[in-house]
Write an enzyme that holds these catalytic residues in place. Sequence first.
Site, PDB file in Angstrom:
ATOM      1  N   TYR A  33      15.916  45.029  30.169  1.00 46.93           N
ATOM      2  CA  TYR A  33      16.833  46.116  29.862  1.00 46.93           C
ATOM      3  C   TYR A  33      16.697  47.247  30.865  1.00 46.93           C
ATOM      4  O   TYR A  33      15.774  47.282  31.675  1.00 46.93           O
ATOM      5  CB  TYR A  33      16.617  46.620  28.431  1.00 46.93           C
ATOM      6  CG  TYR A  33      15.378  47.481  28.206  1.00 46.93           C
ATOM      7  CD1 TYR A  33      14.103  46.917  28.230  1.00 46.93           C
ATOM      8  CD2 TYR A  33      15.487  48.852  27.980  1.00 46.93           C
ATOM      9  CE1 TYR A  33      12.976  47.706  28.008  1.00 46.93           C
ATOM     10  CE2 TYR A  33      14.363  49.632  27.758  1.00 46.93           C
ATOM     11  CZ  TYR A  33      13.110  49.063  27.773  1.00 46.93           C
ATOM     12  OH  TYR A  33      12.001  49.830  27.565  1.00 46.93           O
ATOM     13  N   ARG A  52      15.776  48.214  40.176  1.00 48.92           N
ATOM     14  CA  ARG A  52      14.721  47.861  39.218  1.00 48.92           C
ATOM     15  C   ARG A  52      15.194  46.737  38.283  1.00 48.92           C
ATOM     16  O   ARG A  52      14.431  45.815  37.969  1.00 48.92           O
ATOM     17  CB  ARG A  52      14.284  49.089  38.415  1.00 48.92           C
ATOM     18  CG  ARG A  52      13.109  48.792  37.490  1.00 48.92           C
ATOM     19  CD  ARG A  52      12.565  50.028  36.818  1.00 48.92           C
ATOM     20  NE  ARG A  52      13.516  50.612  35.894  1.00 48.92           N
ATOM     21  CZ  ARG A  52      13.314  51.751  35.229  1.00 48.92           C
ATOM     22  NH1 ARG A  52      12.185  52.437  35.422  1.00 48.92           N
ATOM     23  NH2 ARG A  52      14.210  52.217  34.403  1.00 48.92           N
ATOM     24  N   ARG A  99      15.955  25.943  19.534  1.00 48.38           N
ATOM     25  CA  ARG A  99      14.832  26.812  19.872  1.00 48.38           C
ATOM     26  C   ARG A  99      13.788  26.004  20.638  1.00 48.38           C
ATOM     27  O   ARG A  99      13.217  25.059  20.097  1.00 48.38           O
ATOM     28  CB  ARG A  99      14.211  27.401  18.599  1.00 48.38           C
ATOM     29  CG  ARG A  99      13.072  28.359  18.892  1.00 48.38           C
ATOM     30  CD  ARG A  99      12.430  28.908  17.626  1.00 48.38           C
ATOM     31  NE  ARG A  99      11.309  29.781  17.972  1.00 48.38           N
ATOM     32  CZ  ARG A  99      10.078  29.351  18.242  1.00 48.38           C
ATOM     33  NH1 ARG A  99       9.800  28.071  18.201  1.00 48.38           N
ATOM     34  NH2 ARG A  99       9.131  30.217  18.564  1.00 48.38           N
ATOM     35  N   HIS A 101      10.781  26.735  23.889  1.00 50.20           N
ATOM     36  CA  HIS A 101      10.224  27.748  24.793  1.00 50.20           C
ATOM     37  C   HIS A 101      10.738  27.599  26.220  1.00 50.20           C
ATOM     38  O   HIS A 101      11.002  28.583  26.903  1.00 50.20           O
ATOM     39  CB  HIS A 101       8.692  27.690  24.795  1.00 50.20           C
ATOM     40  CG  HIS A 101       8.068  28.242  23.550  1.00 50.20           C
ATOM     41  ND1 HIS A 101       8.293  27.706  22.303  1.00 50.20           N
ATOM     42  CD2 HIS A 101       7.227  29.280  23.365  1.00 50.20           C
ATOM     43  CE1 HIS A 101       7.619  28.400  21.399  1.00 50.20           C
ATOM     44  NE2 HIS A 101       6.957  29.363  22.014  1.00 50.20           N
ATOM     45  N   LYS A 144      10.840  45.386  33.120  1.00 43.64           N
ATOM     46  CA  LYS A 144      11.330  46.171  31.975  1.00 43.64           C
ATOM     47  C   LYS A 144      11.842  45.186  30.925  1.00 43.64           C
ATOM     48  O   LYS A 144      13.050  44.983  30.750  1.00 43.64           O
ATOM     49  CB  LYS A 144      12.410  47.163  32.432  1.00 43.64           C
ATOM     50  CG  LYS A 144      12.572  48.355  31.488  1.00 43.64           C
ATOM     51  CD  LYS A 144      13.302  49.503  32.148  1.00 43.64           C
ATOM     52  CE  LYS A 144      13.702  50.602  31.177  1.00 43.64           C
ATOM     53  NZ  LYS A 144      12.625  51.252  30.452  1.00 43.64           N
ATOM     54  N   LEU A 200       5.334  50.484  34.470  1.00 43.97           N
ATOM     55  CA  LEU A 200       6.749  50.383  34.804  1.00 43.97           C
ATOM     56  C   LEU A 200       7.029  51.386  35.933  1.00 43.97           C
ATOM     57  O   LEU A 200       6.641  52.554  35.829  1.00 43.97           O
ATOM     58  CB  LEU A 200       7.612  50.731  33.590  1.00 43.97           C
ATOM     59  CG  LEU A 200       9.098  50.518  33.871  1.00 43.97           C
ATOM     60  CD1 LEU A 200       9.455  49.044  33.736  1.00 43.97           C
ATOM     61  CD2 LEU A 200       9.963  51.358  32.965  1.00 43.97           C
TER      62      LEU A 200
HETATM   63  N1  PDD Z   1      11.404  53.859  28.868  1.00 39.19           N
HETATM   64  N2  PDD Z   1       6.992  53.400  31.356  1.00 39.19           N
HETATM   65  C1  PDD Z   1       7.474  52.779  30.260  1.00 39.19           C
HETATM   66  C2  PDD Z   1       6.603  51.790  29.565  1.00 39.19           C
HETATM   67  C3  PDD Z   1       8.774  53.073  29.802  1.00 39.19           C
HETATM   68  O1  PDD Z   1       9.255  52.441  28.724  1.00 39.19           O
HETATM   69  C4  PDD Z   1       9.562  54.055  30.480  1.00 39.19           C
HETATM   70  C5  PDD Z   1      10.946  54.419  30.043  1.00 39.19           C
HETATM   71  C6  PDD Z   1       9.022  54.672  31.618  1.00 39.19           C
HETATM   72  C7  PDD Z   1       9.783  55.706  32.410  1.00 39.19           C
HETATM   73  O2  PDD Z   1      10.792  55.107  33.205  1.00 39.19           O
HETATM   74  P1  PDD Z   1      12.114  55.906  33.598  1.00 39.19           P
HETATM   75  O3  PDD Z   1      11.685  57.170  34.233  1.00 39.19           O
HETATM   76  O4  PDD Z   1      12.805  55.010  34.559  1.00 39.19           O
HETATM   77  O5  PDD Z   1      12.901  56.138  32.323  1.00 39.19           O
HETATM   78  C8  PDD Z   1       7.735  54.316  32.030  1.00 39.19           C
HETATM   79  C9  PDD Z   1      12.790  54.004  28.448  1.00 39.19           C
HETATM   80  C10 PDD Z   1      13.330  55.379  28.524  1.00 39.19           C
HETATM   81  C11 PDD Z   1      12.942  53.339  27.093  1.00 39.19           C
HETATM   82  O6  PDD Z   1      12.325  52.317  26.887  1.00 39.19           O
HETATM   83  O7  PDD Z   1      13.721  53.819  26.269  1.00 39.19           O
END
Ligand code: PDD
Length: 279
Positions: A33, A52, A99, A101, A144, A200
């Site tokens: 996401y 990203r 289903r 894996h 992500k 992240l």
């Molecule tokens: N999350 N680290 C983690 C684990 C995160 O989930 C997020 C952001 C960040 C910061 O990344 P950015 O600056 O690109 O938003 C760092 C989003 C906002 C969420 O999961 O809703």
Amino acid sequence: MTDQVYLNGDYLPLADAKVSVLDRGFLFGDGVYEVIPAYNGRLFRLEDHIVRLNNSLAGIRLPMSQSVADWEAIFRPLLENDKDQYIYLQITRGYAPKRDHGFPEQIVPTVFAMCSEIKPFAGRINGIKAVTLDDTRWQLCNIKAITLLGNILLRQQALDQDCAEAILVRNGYVLEGAASNIFVVIDDELITPPKSNEILPGITRDVILELAAAHNIPYREDIIALEALHNASEVWVTSSTREIVPVVEVDGEQVGTGKPGPVWQRIDDLLQAYKKSLS
Ligand code: PDD
């Protein structure tokens, strides 16, 4: 078109947006996401978010060919002017007839996007409390992934202790928040952990480092020991939806003066000015 969402090529009311219970996102959390802010109808750092996204997609072996312009065209009808909003984009490995894996032979990704308002976060001005917790997540935190069970359990553990964020620690080093990156100020120098598979790569993090470089604010990407966190004069957590949030208490101990610090104030002013210059 605010009540509309995007699902697999169509715009439709949220209540009508449905996916199969056999979708691999539902069964396995098999997807990625993005959260992309938009100020006054203009997407913030869209290219960076798409870079990203493509890294995340490559990381789960689900490459897609959409360009930045293609994504922008998908998001545009969801956005409104005069508002702070964010696009939530989720891509899963789609429906599979059974289903299993292993990846299915035929893959048609499920692509979902919706737009929500960014509500001002009071903690950004007043500061928040945080608690350090052992990072129990997996080893690919640079992806992500929608598989967020580790993150949500850690965030909830923090909330249960009346803290707004969990600061995650592995092998004695501070990595990031449950849904944010982390910065500390030590001897007037801004420090954030280097990019690796353990965090992240936040877009807000990159913007802050760029602003620091452009305005001669001393900074360094370096490991942060737990002890250094406890001795820092300022601690912040950063994300696209909450921006730069000062942490005024860690593990029940006051950070610095117990109020948002001067380096936070300076970078926050710079970030607000930068956002304004783009919208
Ligand atoms: N999350 N680290 C983690 C684990 C995160 O989930 C997020 C952001 C960040 C910061 O990344 P950015 O600056 O690109 O938003 C760092 C989003 C906002 C969420 O999961 O809703």
